[in-house]
Scaffold this active site. Structure first.
Site, short mmCIF file in Angstrom:
data_model
loop_
_atom_site.label_atom_id
_atom_site.label_comp_id
_atom_site.label_asym_id
_atom_site.label_seq_id
_atom_site.Cartn_x
_atom_site.Cartn_y
_atom_site.Cartn_z
N HIS A 151 48.02 31.13 38.56
CA HIS A 151 48.17 30.62 39.98
C HIS A 151 47.17 29.76 40.14
O HIS A 151 46.16 29.53 39.44
CB HIS A 151 47.97 32.03 40.92
CG HIS A 151 46.46 32.40 40.84
ND1 HIS A 151 46.01 33.25 39.88
CD2 HIS A 151 45.39 32.47 41.93
CE1 HIS A 151 44.86 33.66 40.00
NE2 HIS A 151 44.37 33.17 41.24
N ASP B 226 44.70 28.80 43.69
CA ASP B 226 44.06 29.34 44.77
C ASP B 226 44.94 29.18 46.08
O ASP B 226 44.75 28.07 46.42
CB ASP B 226 42.77 29.40 44.86
CG ASP B 226 41.96 30.20 43.82
OD1 ASP B 226 42.56 31.20 43.38
OD2 ASP B 226 40.87 29.97 43.65
N HIS C 90 44.91 29.01 37.13
CA HIS C 90 43.78 29.74 36.20
C HIS C 90 44.53 31.08 36.31
O HIS C 90 45.36 31.71 37.06
CB HIS C 90 42.64 29.87 37.04
CG HIS C 90 42.39 30.19 38.44
ND1 HIS C 90 42.74 29.51 39.47
CD2 HIS C 90 42.08 31.25 38.95
CE1 HIS C 90 42.59 30.03 40.64
NE2 HIS C 90 42.27 31.22 40.30
N ARG D 53 33.31 34.21 44.45
CA ARG D 53 34.20 32.80 44.59
C ARG D 53 33.63 32.29 46.00
O ARG D 53 33.77 32.82 47.13
CB ARG D 53 35.52 33.33 44.74
CG ARG D 53 36.50 32.14 44.65
CD ARG D 53 38.18 32.27 44.52
NE ARG D 53 38.54 32.37 46.00
CZ ARG D 53 39.82 32.71 46.02
NH1 ARG D 53 40.73 32.92 45.08
NH2 ARG D 53 40.50 32.93 47.19
#
Length: 305
Positions: free
Chosen positions: A96, A98, A251, A266
């Site tokens: 995907h 983000d 990623h 994150r």
């Protein structure tokens, strides 16, 4: 400081040394890091001396930070930091980019290692620019014309019959606000003019096609993204920070560590509205993400690469 940039693979990734990212950056240093990110798509910093506050401070050199997530809760007391935690499940165990289900997904993502399992737990990062360049010319021209609907309201983790109560609660939180946004399948990077396949797990349907037809086309294009030569396989160690360009990468967090503790933090940078090869912008169908992210100012796009 004397910054050193060392390539990790031919297509994606570089290791950065010679800069203390826990301290404010001068303009020359920032420009060097931005150029490195434009070129290599993903940057690895070893032995960083960061906490949640200084991670955010470093990331802000690239732009405004977003909230942690449109629907998922942040680290307690730190609204801009998302815990990527094995205890929350392994929803990132799929390819995907983000938060592509909102109108202006983050332009960049930073991940900082907090708790690392003794084995496994790598993060794969793929260059969607290399994937686009690898398409046969006929398929490349076809992809240039396509638009895809991205949404958070679907099951990308496990089938319904395998969901327990905790996973059902996590899924309900993830879809508590439903988003549907249409993006170009081929996105033009606003800083470099490169074209990349802007698809991934949240892309569920090609505009104008049936779900079945859409899936075949998306799977065909996705296979180019995940070719091994386009992928950086990052093995985490303590006190690392990885930054990747969310506009032109995908990623995948590998679930290969036997349920051992694994935690990253994150922080993401607010992005611009994607633009396709004809200069048209993405558009929203459902869901307001204004509580999550500002919209980065548009950048004059260079000639498409």
């Amino acid at each position: 400081m004397s910054i050193e940039i060392s390539k990790i693979t031919a297509s994606i990734g570089a290791r950065v040394s010679g800069v203390d990212i826990s301290q404010p950056l001068d303009e020359e240093t920032y420009d060097a890091l931005r150029e490195a990110l434009n070129t290599h798509k993903a940057l690895v910093f070893d032995d960083v001396n960061l906490d949640d506050e200084t991670q955010q401070a470093f990331v802000r050199h690239f732009g405004d930070v977003t909230a942690a997530h449109p629907t998922v809760s942040s680290v307690a007391g730190v609204p801009n930091v998302l815990p990527v935690d094995s205890e929350r499940g392994r929803a990132a165990n799929h390819w995907h980019t983000d938060v592509t289900f909102v109108l202006n997904p983050p332009q960049a993502t930073s991940l900082r290692s907090i708790t690392i399992p003794p084995y496994g737990g790598e993060t794969l990062i793929a260059s969607s620019a290399a994937a686009y360049r690898g398409l046969p010319e006929t398929l490349r021209q076809f992809a240039d014309t396509l638009w895809a609907e991205h949404t958070n309201d679907y099951d990308y983790a496990v089938p319904d019959e395998e969901i327990d109560d905790e996973q059902a609660t996590q899924r309900a939180q993830f879809t508590s606000i439903k988003y549907r946004t249409v993006h170009p399948v081929v996105r033009v990077h606003p800083l470099t003019g490169e074209r990349g396949l802007f698809i991934g797990g949240f892309a569920q349907r090609i505009v104008g096609l049936s779900p079945g037809e859409s899936r075949k086309i998306l799977d065909l294009l996705q296979a180019y993204v995940t070719r091994p030569e386009n992928v950086l396989r990052h093995r985490w160690s303590e006190n690392q920070l990885v930054v990747f360009d969310n506009r032109i990468t995908q990623h995948y967090a590998i679930d290969n560590y036997d349920g051992l503790p694994r935690r990253l933090h994150r922080v993401t940078v607010a992005g611009d509205v994607p633009v396709g090869v004809e200069g048209k912008e993405s558009y929203s169908i459902e869901g307001d993400a204004s509580h999550y992210t500002s919209v980065a100012a548009p950048v004059a796009t260079p000639a498409a690469a």
